[in-house]
Design a protein around this motif. Structure first.
Motif, PDB file in Angstrom:
ATOM      1  N   GLY A  63       0.552  11.644  11.573  1.00 47.78           N
ATOM      2  CA  GLY A  63      -0.926  12.469  11.578  1.00 47.78           C
ATOM      3  C   GLY A  63      -1.754  11.891  12.768  1.00 47.78           C
ATOM      4  O   GLY A  63      -1.605  10.568  13.042  1.00 47.78           O
ATOM      5  N   PRO A  64      -2.461  12.732  13.237  1.00 48.54           N
ATOM      6  CA  PRO A  64      -3.542  12.078  14.193  1.00 48.54           C
ATOM      7  C   PRO A  64      -4.563  11.114  13.701  1.00 48.54           C
ATOM      8  O   PRO A  64      -5.184  10.139  14.451  1.00 48.54           O
ATOM      9  CB  PRO A  64      -4.105  13.347  14.904  1.00 48.54           C
ATOM     10  N   ASP A  65      -4.715  11.193  12.508  1.00 48.21           N
ATOM     11  CA  ASP A  65      -5.961  10.190  11.899  1.00 48.21           C
ATOM     12  C   ASP A  65      -5.235   9.095  11.760  1.00 48.21           C
ATOM     13  O   ASP A  65      -5.935   7.968  11.162  1.00 48.21           O
ATOM     14  CB  ASP A  65      -6.476  10.976  10.885  1.00 48.21           C
ATOM     15  N   THR A  66      -4.161   8.693  11.825  1.00 44.06           N
ATOM     16  CA  THR A  66      -3.254   7.443  11.366  1.00 44.06           C
ATOM     17  C   THR A  66      -4.023   6.315  12.640  1.00 44.06           C
ATOM     18  O   THR A  66      -4.182   6.622  13.537  1.00 44.06           O
ATOM     19  CB  THR A  66      -1.810   7.301  11.614  1.00 44.06           C
ATOM     20  N   ASN A  67      -4.119   5.135  11.975  1.00 42.90           N
ATOM     21  CA  ASN A  67      -4.760   3.820  12.732  1.00 42.90           C
ATOM     22  C   ASN A  67      -3.352   3.414  13.537  1.00 42.90           C
ATOM     23  O   ASN A  67      -3.094   2.421  13.616  1.00 42.90           O
ATOM     24  CB  ASN A  67      -5.131   2.896  11.744  1.00 42.90           C
ATOM     25  N   LYS A  68      -3.313   4.116  14.601  1.00 42.55           N
ATOM     26  CA  LYS A  68      -2.100   3.900  15.342  1.00 42.55           C
ATOM     27  C   LYS A  68      -2.252   2.500  16.297  1.00 42.55           C
ATOM     28  O   LYS A  68      -1.222   1.832  16.692  1.00 42.55           O
ATOM     29  CB  LYS A  68      -1.709   4.932  16.257  1.00 42.55           C
ATOM     30  N   GLU A  69      -3.509   2.159  16.494  1.00 45.86           N
ATOM     31  CA  GLU A  69      -3.626   1.021  17.308  1.00 45.86           C
ATOM     32  C   GLU A  69      -3.166  -0.397  16.544  1.00 45.86           C
ATOM     33  O   GLU A  69      -3.035  -1.038  17.383  1.00 45.86           O
ATOM     34  CB  GLU A  69      -5.366   1.054  17.845  1.00 45.86           C
ATOM     35  N   ILE A  70      -3.059  -0.216  15.299  1.00 49.74           N
ATOM     36  CA  ILE A  70      -2.623  -1.346  14.607  1.00 49.74           C
ATOM     37  C   ILE A  70      -1.132  -1.826  15.142  1.00 49.74           C
ATOM     38  O   ILE A  70      -0.928  -3.002  15.195  1.00 49.74           O
ATOM     39  CB  ILE A  70      -2.811  -1.104  13.277  1.00 49.74           C
ATOM     40  N   LEU A  71      -0.584  -1.030  15.536  1.00 49.12           N
ATOM     41  CA  LEU A  71       1.033  -1.223  16.044  1.00 49.12           C
ATOM     42  C   LEU A  71       0.879  -2.089  17.318  1.00 49.12           C
ATOM     43  O   LEU A  71       1.588  -3.001  17.629  1.00 49.12           O
ATOM     44  CB  LEU A  71       1.598   0.058  16.182  1.00 49.12           C
TER      45      LEU A  71
ATOM     46  N   ILE B  68      15.329  -6.763  20.057  1.00 52.51           N
ATOM     47  CA  ILE B  68      14.340  -5.563  20.493  1.00 52.51           C
ATOM     48  C   ILE B  68      15.350  -4.239  20.593  1.00 52.51           C
ATOM     49  O   ILE B  68      14.723  -3.411  20.346  1.00 52.51           O
ATOM     50  CB  ILE B  68      13.983  -6.050  21.969  1.00 52.51           C
ATOM     51  N   GLY B  69      16.623  -4.532  20.913  1.00 50.95           N
ATOM     52  CA  GLY B  69      17.349  -3.130  20.771  1.00 50.95           C
ATOM     53  C   GLY B  69      17.655  -2.768  19.230  1.00 50.95           C
ATOM     54  O   GLY B  69      17.253  -1.550  19.318  1.00 50.95           O
ATOM     55  N   VAL B  70      17.808  -3.548  18.527  1.00 61.84           N
ATOM     56  CA  VAL B  70      17.876  -3.001  17.119  1.00 61.84           C
ATOM     57  C   VAL B  70      16.592  -2.636  16.486  1.00 61.84           C
ATOM     58  O   VAL B  70      16.540  -1.401  15.904  1.00 61.84           O
ATOM     59  CB  VAL B  70      18.373  -4.346  16.351  1.00 61.84           C
ATOM     60  N   MET B  71      15.477  -3.288  16.845  1.00 66.03           N
ATOM     61  CA  MET B  71      14.193  -2.693  16.366  1.00 66.03           C
ATOM     62  C   MET B  71      13.845  -1.367  16.895  1.00 66.03           C
ATOM     63  O   MET B  71      13.101  -0.499  16.365  1.00 66.03           O
ATOM     64  CB  MET B  71      12.989  -3.924  16.727  1.00 66.03           C
ATOM     65  N   SER B  72      14.176  -1.126  18.204  1.00 64.98           N
ATOM     66  CA  SER B  72      13.941  -0.043  18.961  1.00 64.98           C
ATOM     67  C   SER B  72      14.392   1.325  18.179  1.00 64.98           C
ATOM     68  O   SER B  72      14.398   2.362  18.041  1.00 64.98           O
ATOM     69  CB  SER B  72      14.319   0.307  20.411  1.00 64.98           C
ATOM     70  N   MET B  73      15.907   1.074  17.720  1.00 65.35           N
ATOM     71  CA  MET B  73      16.828   1.794  16.966  1.00 65.35           C
ATOM     72  C   MET B  73      16.183   2.367  15.465  1.00 65.35           C
ATOM     73  O   MET B  73      16.251   3.184  14.927  1.00 65.35           O
ATOM     74  CB  MET B  73      18.251   1.525  16.781  1.00 65.35           C
ATOM     75  N   MET B  74      15.434   1.149  15.051  1.00 63.03           N
ATOM     76  CA  MET B  74      14.829   1.174  13.562  1.00 63.03           C
ATOM     77  C   MET B  74      13.537   2.146  13.637  1.00 63.03           C
ATOM     78  O   MET B  74      13.338   2.451  12.539  1.00 63.03           O
ATOM     79  CB  MET B  74      14.564  -0.096  13.206  1.00 63.03           C
ATOM     80  N   ILE B  75      12.941   2.360  14.717  1.00 64.57           N
ATOM     81  CA  ILE B  75      11.704   3.068  14.721  1.00 64.57           C
ATOM     82  C   ILE B  75      11.797   4.517  14.088  1.00 64.57           C
ATOM     83  O   ILE B  75      11.030   4.970  13.477  1.00 64.57           O
ATOM     84  CB  ILE B  75      10.963   3.117  16.078  1.00 64.57           C
ATOM     85  N   PRO B  76      12.695   5.427  14.175  1.00 65.84           N
ATOM     86  CA  PRO B  76      12.923   6.494  13.767  1.00 65.84           C
ATOM     87  C   PRO B  76      13.288   6.398  12.268  1.00 65.84           C
ATOM     88  O   PRO B  76      12.979   7.444  11.614  1.00 65.84           O
ATOM     89  CB  PRO B  76      13.882   7.361  14.473  1.00 65.84           C
TER      90      PRO B  76
ATOM     91  N   ASN C 151      10.307   5.403   7.359  1.00 62.76           N
ATOM     92  CA  ASN C 151       9.401   6.405   6.712  1.00 62.76           C
ATOM     93  C   ASN C 151       8.169   6.407   6.161  1.00 62.76           C
ATOM     94  O   ASN C 151       7.413   7.067   5.876  1.00 62.76           O
ATOM     95  CB  ASN C 151      10.454   7.201   5.611  1.00 62.76           C
ATOM     96  N   ILE C 152       7.825   5.010   6.161  1.00 64.88           N
ATOM     97  CA  ILE C 152       6.378   4.529   5.832  1.00 64.88           C
ATOM     98  C   ILE C 152       5.990   4.091   7.103  1.00 64.88           C
ATOM     99  O   ILE C 152       6.592   3.126   7.759  1.00 64.88           O
ATOM    100  CB  ILE C 152       6.461   4.100   4.652  1.00 64.88           C
ATOM    101  N   PHE C 153       4.642   3.874   7.074  1.00 62.63           N
ATOM    102  CA  PHE C 153       3.796   3.281   8.291  1.00 62.63           C
ATOM    103  C   PHE C 153       4.142   1.830   8.266  1.00 62.63           C
ATOM    104  O   PHE C 153       3.957   1.119   9.297  1.00 62.63           O
ATOM    105  CB  PHE C 153       2.503   3.672   8.346  1.00 62.63           C
ATOM    106  N   GLY C 154       4.272   1.173   7.026  1.00 61.95           N
ATOM    107  CA  GLY C 154       4.265  -0.151   6.780  1.00 61.95           C
ATOM    108  C   GLY C 154       5.707  -0.743   7.306  1.00 61.95           C
ATOM    109  O   GLY C 154       5.714  -1.687   7.931  1.00 61.95           O
ATOM    110  N   GLY C 155       6.618   0.092   7.229  1.00 59.80           N
ATOM    111  CA  GLY C 155       7.844  -0.268   7.776  1.00 59.80           C
ATOM    112  C   GLY C 155       7.899  -0.291   9.451  1.00 59.80           C
ATOM    113  O   GLY C 155       8.370  -1.173  10.217  1.00 59.80           O
ATOM    114  N   LEU C 156       6.972   0.566  10.037  1.00 59.18           N
ATOM    115  CA  LEU C 156       6.930   0.524  11.524  1.00 59.18           C
ATOM    116  C   LEU C 156       6.034  -0.779  11.918  1.00 59.18           C
ATOM    117  O   LEU C 156       6.282  -1.366  12.934  1.00 59.18           O
ATOM    118  CB  LEU C 156       6.200   1.836  11.869  1.00 59.18           C
ATOM    119  N   ILE C 157       5.264  -1.156  11.122  1.00 61.92           N
ATOM    120  CA  ILE C 157       4.336  -2.449  11.401  1.00 61.92           C
ATOM    121  C   ILE C 157       5.193  -3.555  11.370  1.00 61.92           C
ATOM    122  O   ILE C 157       5.294  -4.488  12.286  1.00 61.92           O
ATOM    123  CB  ILE C 157       3.165  -2.596  10.295  1.00 61.92           C
TER     124      ILE C 157
END
Length: 495
Positions: A305-313, A351-359, A362-368
């Protein structure tokens, strides 16, 4: 192998500098030059000692000021580049239409072209650095970057932005950036890994702080005025370039034409097999490297969603990248030899493995968590590039070694983000783009594993060859002595 190249170059400049009986390499050079110069070499044994004193690195002093200036250069250049994800969203709204199916593909070219041109110009920058010095090259580059960024603030078309931001601004950044790495070798040797870690941490610090400042500026003053504010960073960069006072003496002017050409096109770097593998393995790994920096913000808006605090990433990437540069920069000072390459291999694999993990998050904490690990090993990859270059080719050839490497890196840095944008436009999702972005770093890391093996084999062969040459030279000296003694005996008997 690389140490032999350095000795050969210095011997070419001054044939009298080769008489160092402690090292087998000097004995080899004596035989190649000619044994008739033996007496001259003995008479001029003092200049080498004087030259060694001139090349002692201060390991501090004014070097700390240079380090801070270089740190500002890395921060302002790559802080802006790494924050392009927010500029990307603003450009989508400023220049495009929501109904344009190729909008992300065309807009991502601005950022990828800018990052790619920084590296594409590097071989030319290395030549300018060798001829005009670090100070003139850095100050001129920062001035060009200021002009390009200021011109971009008046642009109303995406096509013109390709030139002002993607070419002019990026070329100026390239001319300002590379001397900031080369000048450190004038002041530091023992602490070079740590200093490189501190310097390259500048981009991590700016990556942490700029997203929040940038998002506020874009919201309140718009894209054009935000770019004008960024011009302040480039003006300070011009002032920082004036601190690059060179210490290593310039090469003599009374050299032959062939040597002048070698300063422009230094082919010594390509004699190192390890450097050749490194110079082609790293570009192979970078086709997916810059994709998260360009498309991660847009992906988060679509997924959470657009209201997510994306700058934290970007904050997470910046903090751990800064931390990784301090940690692995310090390790590079104490872990000798090819272990630096293994650190870089590990960073590419993570870095390669982490890039594949992005999709898969399912939760924003995992992306962090993914961004934290990605940033940590991004810092590892960046901070040990210069120490590996010094190790593979030696200090005298490092300028063009870094320049050609960065030039080869330009192609994947430019191609990766537009390909990811194209896949998003055609497939309607970023998932496949991030999966594919993780493959090149893994392949590149596997290729780099060959470097330690090749370097160890070459050192072993060189040691065996030098030992044989030294033994043969010693036998020749003994034979000449025996012949001279025999002649003296014959002369005494005749008398």
């Amino acid at each position: 192998m690389t140490e032999g190249n350095n000795v050969t170059e210095s011997d070419t400049k001054d044939p009298t500098a080769g008489d160092v009986p402690v090292e087998p390499v000097s004995a080899k050079e004596e035989k190649e030059e000619n044994g008739e110069y033996k007496v001259v070499l003995a008479e001029k044994a003092s200049p080498p000692a004087a030259e060694e004193v001139e090349f002692v690195h201060p390991e501090g002093g004014w070097g700390w000021v240079v380090m801070l200036a270089s740190m500002w250069c890395n921060g302002s250049v790559f802080g802006i580049q790494n924050s392009f994800g927010l500029l990307f969203l603003s450009m989508l709204r400023e220049f495009g239409s929501e109904h344009d199916p190729d909008l992300r593909f065309r807009t991502s070219w601005v950022g990828s072209l800018s990052m790619g041109m920084i590296f594409f110009c590097s071989p030319i920058v290395s030549i300018f650095t060798d001829i005009f010095g670090c100070r003139i090259t850095a100050v001129g580059g920062a001035a060009v970057g200021l002009v390009g960024l200021l011109a971009s603030s008046f642009v109303k078309s995406l096509n013109v932005m390709y030139f002002t931001y993607g070419v002019v601004f990026a070329c100026g950044c390239s001319f300002a950036y590379q001397p900031s790495l080369v000048i450190l070798g004038h002041y530091f040797k023992k602490r070079l890994g740590l200093v490189n870690g501190i310097v390259t941490a500048g981009s991590g610090i700016f990556t942490v702080t700029l997203p929040f400042i940038l998002s506020q500026l874009l919201e309140k003053v718009g894209l054009q005025n935000t770019l004008r504010v960024f011009c302040i960073l480039m003006f300070v960069l011009i002032l920082a370039g004036f601190t690059y006072k060179p210490l290593l003496p310039a090469k003599p002017a009374e050299t032959q034409t062939g040597f002048r050409l070698s300063r422009i096109f230094n082919m010594n770097i390509w004699k190192s097999v390890g450097y050749r593998i490194w110079a082609f393995g790293i570009p192979a790994a970078l086709y997916g490297y810059y994709v998260p920096y360009v498309h991660l913000m847009s992906y988060v808006e679509e997924r959470f969603g657009p209201d997510t605090n994306k700058e934290i990433l970007l904050l997470c990437i910046g903090i751990t990248s800064c931390l990784g540069r301090f940690i692995f920069g310090s390790v590079a000072d104490f872990v000798k030899g090819s272990n630096k390459v293994f650190l870089q291999v590990l960073s590419f694999l993570i870095i390669g493995v982490m890039s594949m993990m992005i999709p898969l998050c399912n939760i924003f904490g995992g992306l962090i968590g993914v961004c934290l690990l990605m940033g940590l090993f991004d810092g590892c990859f960046i901070c040990i590039m210069a120490p590996i270059a010094f190790e593979l080719v030696g200090a005298k050839d490092v300028s063009q070694a870094i320049g050609f490497l960065l030039g080869l890196m330009s192609v994947p840095m430019v191609a990766g983000p537009p390909i990811a944008g194209f896949l998003r436009d055609k497939l309607g999702s970023y998932d496949m783009a991030f999966y594919l972005a993780g493959i090149p770093p893994i392949i590149g890391g596997i290729v780099l594993c060959l470097i330690p093996w090749v370097e160890a084999r070459n050192r072993r062969k060189q040691k065996e060859g030098l030992s044989k040459e030294y033994d043969a030279n010693q036998k020749m000296i003994e034979l000449e002595k025996a012949q001279e003694d025999a002649k003296n005996k014959i002369g005494d008997s005749v008398l």
